[in-house]
Design an enzyme around this catalytic site. Structure first.
Site, PDB file in Angstrom:
ATOM      1  N   SER A 111       0.819  -1.214   0.000  1.00 37.73           N
ATOM      2  CA  SER A 111       0.000   0.000   0.000  1.00 37.73           C
ATOM      3  C   SER A 111       0.855   1.268   0.000  1.00 37.73           C
ATOM      4  O   SER A 111       0.436   2.307  -0.508  1.00 37.73           O
ATOM      5  CB  SER A 111      -0.928   0.005   1.219  1.00 37.73           C
ATOM      6  N   ASP A 129      -1.349   7.005  10.637  1.00 36.40           N
ATOM      7  CA  ASP A 129      -1.413   5.658  11.199  1.00 36.40           C
ATOM      8  C   ASP A 129      -0.041   5.089  11.552  1.00 36.40           C
ATOM      9  O   ASP A 129       0.079   3.953  11.996  1.00 36.40           O
ATOM     10  CB  ASP A 129      -2.128   4.704  10.245  1.00 36.40           C
ATOM     11  N   HIS A 146       1.802   4.638   6.833  1.00 35.63           N
ATOM     12  CA  HIS A 146       1.751   5.335   5.559  1.00 35.63           C
ATOM     13  C   HIS A 146       2.289   6.755   5.701  1.00 35.63           C
ATOM     14  O   HIS A 146       2.074   7.417   6.730  1.00 35.63           O
ATOM     15  CB  HIS A 146       0.320   5.354   5.027  1.00 35.63           C
TER      16      HIS A 146
END
Length: 857
Positions: A100, A275, A278
């Site tokens: 991601s 978070d 990221h």
């Protein structure tokens, strides 16, 4: 008395070991040491211009996200702009392979190309293709190094349909968050990376695919959710070290390039992450910019983007100039050696040889000569020695100049020395300004010169202005409009002094000779023309010298055309004829002002200045009209920038179109006021009466304050520049009044500023390449970028020493190029013709092998 003697002896001892000569020797040693060290470092990097961009850097501004790569400059790419990122990536296929974090990097990269591009939102654990104009970008969801990753690379190696041109890949976070033995996970990761590495190398070798492995970035452990608590920075570092070890061991040819700088960016900005895993938008924006510089700089060659940009190709003109300079160096070494041999082993002082009889020397033939013949022979020998010394002086000066030009080229046309971006802050501009102001105040001494704008004062004026301009360029303060407007005043002041100084010379000396014109033009243009040849830049690129030359020529033409006027003109004859030119035979008389009439030199000069004002006004009445005048050959070759356009020349000229005339007019008014005894500058006292001084000083201070307030409120450069063209006359005049009317201000000057003022031209032009970098777009870095203050001190020290040496060399070359003022006009013209022909021949060779491209970039 003894104290005075000891003080004098102490000063002598200090000046013996602390002077510009010693400083130049130290700077030579520094240049050699730094050149060798940087060259070895560059060779050690494999001559890779991308090393600094990919390896590490420094975060200069956390709020704005300003990143400075190690030793190179990042270009700020615009979106959907001709010749920018779109043209660079046309018809390219880019693949981002990973988890991601790689997905967010690709989306950020897409928005860096086109802010209006639409990208999917939310958590997407699948492949995402994006088509942006003629650019294909694809994200491949491969969060771990496993069989899926190996098969993906293998399929690309076999099929050309979907094979990307450029691959960015990274993985590790998903592997780290799994439970299990750390040793087992580490071993499996290493094994998988080894198998994937083979597929990568095959793609690079067989299909010329560019592959970049992005090192795993750190996390903010305190913000991680429980599921990700096993992703620690310690584990990430172990994985990164494993990858580096495998690449060092199994990829000795460096086919796979590693991006480590993202890791250091994350260390600085990961605390802003929501978070903890990221990256925040500031970090993604910097990383996207790095990728654009990585992919596009070597194709588009932006001036302010040296990262990943190879050195420009050497032109034919540069080769010719180098060979000519090399021949001068060889000649200087040879002639110096010959002179040393002659001094060490002088030949016998015999002109006609000895007369030998029966194999033995009986008597020197010189002893048999008459005394007159001996004197002629001695005179001839002295002339030969003088000619040899003059030639040696010229060759040595040319050799030094060649070595200096080589240093210019190495600094700004090669990747041996590092470069850094500018980043403006108020502190970067005002702190150095405070330092030099204090140094200038401590250097104030008294002067014996009493005249308004005397030589000491104008040297001081040029000195502090030049230092401020250097700080302005170094700090990148052009983005600040109020500071920019104040710098515009300084440029106008330089042109003002051009008009004032040359008008004063022509008026008082009456010297309109060709030698005088060529001397001025040659001195101010020698360095600039040389840099045009060596650095492959147009004449207009060094805009200040063309401006000074242009306005000097305009002033010369206006004063030399008939009828001429100057203070040495003899009074008109009784029959009413026009006054004659200054005669070299007999005494010269100053024309009395009481005889002011249409034929007096004062009235003639008044009408000339009025006509000059009208000519300038007409010349700048229309931009299209102005450009049409200067678009004819050969003027366009002097003033074009970019190639085929003189718009930049229009912009520079119209900004200060009345500054030179202002200087000439003020000098003329000053001459008249002295003649009328309105002011008296023969003493150190006040120029005007007490009442007049108070009024003029009050008005002048009010004008300076008003202009400063107005400039501080400027927000639009275009609008403020239009007002500046006319308004600059007021603060310049006010400054001169403040500086000269009070006797206590006119009686002293700053020796510190005056010293720099004597080499102001060399400082202004030299800064382009050996103090700043990338043609003034960045800063030259001679040592580690991690020590910016020390680097600034060292580059400034070397830069000032070189500027001083260029000033001395220019004087020597001017003397030999133009000869003596007593030389005949034809001799001067022949020398000038040889010089111009040489430059034209070199330019012809360059255009033959490197034809110019019109339109520019």
């Amino acid at each position: 008395m003894y104290k005075n003697i000891s003080s004098i002896m102490g000063s002598a001892m200090v000046s013996r070991f602390v002077n510009i000569g010693i400083a130049k020797r130290i700077s030579c040693v520094l240049v050699v040491v730094l050149l060798v060290a940087n060259a070895l470092n560059y060779i050690d990097s494999g001559l890779n211009p991308c090393r600094g961009l990919l390896k590490n850097g420094i975060l200069l501004d956390k709020e704005q996200g300003v990143w400075q790569p190690h030793g190179c400059m990042m270009h700020k790419y615009k979106t959907k702009y001709p010749m920018d990122s779109y043209s660079c990536l046309q018809n390219k296929k880019l693949a981002f392979v990973g988890d991601s974090r790689m997905r967010e990097l690709m989306f950020s990269f897409v928005h860096a190309i086109n802010p209006d591009a639409k990208t999917p939102e939310g958590k997407i654990h699948s492949n995402v293709p994006i088509k942006e104009d003629k650019i294909s970008l694809s994200f491949y969801w491969v969060p771990e190094l496993n069989e899926t990753a190996t098969n993906l690379l293998g399929n690309w190696g076999e099929s050309s349909d979907d094979r990307p041109d450029i691959i960015f890949q990274s993985a590790g976070a998903h592997t780290l968050k799994k439970n299990g033995s750390l040793e087992d996970i580490y071993e499996q990761y290493t094994k998988n990376f080894t198998s994937i590495l083979k597929e990568m190398q095959y793609l690079v070798k067989e299909h010329r695919t560019k592959i970049f492995w992005i090192m795993q970035e750190p996390v903010e452990e305190s913000k991680l959710i429980p599921l990700r608590r096993l992703i620690t920075n310690q584990r990430i570092n172990q994985y990164n070290e494993a990858v580096k070890g495998l690449l060092t061991e199994k990829d000795s040819e460096n086919r796979i390039q590693v991006i480590e700088s993202f890791k250091w960016i994350s260390y600085e900005l990961i605390e802003l992450s929501e978070d903890g895993l990221h990256l925040p938008p500031q970090a993604l924006k910097i990383e996207s910019s790095i990728l654009l510089n990585l992919l596009c700089n070597n194709n588009l060659h932006p001036i302010d983007g040296t990262c990943c940009q190879s050195s420009p190709n050497v032109t034919a003109i540069q080769i010719v100039v180098f060979l000519l300079g090399l021949s001068c160096i060889v000649g200087a070494i040879t002639m110096t050696y010959l002179k040393w041999r002659i001094l060490k082993h002088p030949p016998p002082d015999i002109e006609l040889g000895d007369v030998a009889q029966n194999g033995s020397v009986v008597e020197s033939a010189e002893k048999l000569l008459p005394n007159d013949t001996k004197e002629i022979a001695a005179t001839k020998k002295t002339k030969e020695n003088t000619k040899f010394d003059d030639t040696l002086e010229l060759i040595i000066a040319l050799s030094k100049f060649t070595i200096i030009m080589m240093y210019f080229y190495i600094c700004d046309r090669t990747n041996i020395f590092m470069k850094g971006n500018k980043h403006f802050t108020n502190a970067r501009f005002f702190l150095p300004l405070l330092y030099i102001s204090l140094l200038g105040l401590f250097g104030i001494i008294s002067t014996s010169q009493t005249a308004l704008l005397n030589r000491d004062q104008t040297d001081e004026w040029k000195g502090w202005m030049q230092l401020i301009i250097l700080i302005y360029h170094m700090s990148g303060a052009s983005v600040n409009v109020p500071i920019y407007m104040h710098i515009r005043i300084l440029v106008a002041m330089y042109l003002f002094m051009t008009g004032y100084g040359h008008f004063s010379y022509f008026w008082h000396k009456g010297d309109y000779s060709l030698y005088r014109v060529l001397n001025v033009v040659f001195r101010i243009n020698l360095l600039t023309v040389s840099l045009c040849l060596v650095m492959d830049r147009s004449y207009q690129f060094y805009y200040f010298v063309p401006l000074c030359t242009f306005w000097f020529v305009i002033l010369y033409i206006s004063m030399t055309i008939w009828p001429r006027a100057n203070i040495k003109m003899q009074t008109a004859t009784t029959n009413g004829t026009i006054p004659a030119e200054p005669s070299s035979n007999g005494p010269e008389k100053d024309y009395p002002l009481r005889n002011f009439n249409l034929r007096s030199p004062y009235s003639i000069m008044f009408f000339k200045l009025v006509m000059l004002f009208l000519v300038i006004s007409v010349l700048f009445v229309s931009q299209s009209y102005f450009e049409a005048i200067f678009s004819w050959w050969p003027a366009i070759r002097l003033f074009e920038l970019p190639t085929g356009s003189v718009r930049e020349w229009w912009f520079r000229c119209q900004l200060d179109r009345y500054a030179m005339l202002h200087g000439a007019v003020l000098c003329f008014i000053y001459i008249i006021m002295k003649k009328l005894s309105v002011l008296d500058d023969s003493k150190q006292g006040c120029l005007l009466s007490t009442k007049a001084s108070f009024i003029t000083m009050t008005l002048s201070i009010g004008i300076v304050v008003t202009y400063t307030v107005w400039a501080a409120q400027c927000t639009d450069k275009f609008t403020c520049n239009r007002i500046h063209s006319y308004a600059s006359i007021l603060p310049i005049t006010a400054f001169i009044i403040i500086r000269n009317v009070p006797g206590y201000l006119r009686s002293g000057y700053s020796a510190f500023f005056a010293w720099f003022g004597k080499i102001s031209l060399e400082l202004f032009i030299g800064q382009y390449h050996i103090w700043l970098a990338a043609d003034t777009k960045g800063m030259l870095v001679l040592i580690s970028p991690e020590w910016p203050t020390l680097n600034l001190v060292i580059t400034s020290f070397i830069f000032v020493c070189i500027a001083h040496e260029i000033n001395l060399i220019t004087g020597i070359l001017t003397k030999h190029a133009l000869g003596s003022p007593k030389d005949e006009v034809m001799k001067v013209l022949i020398r000038l013709a040889v010089f111009v022909s040489s430059v034209c021949a070199i330019s012809f060779i360059n255009n033959t092998f490197n034809p110019p491209t019109f339109g520019g970039t």
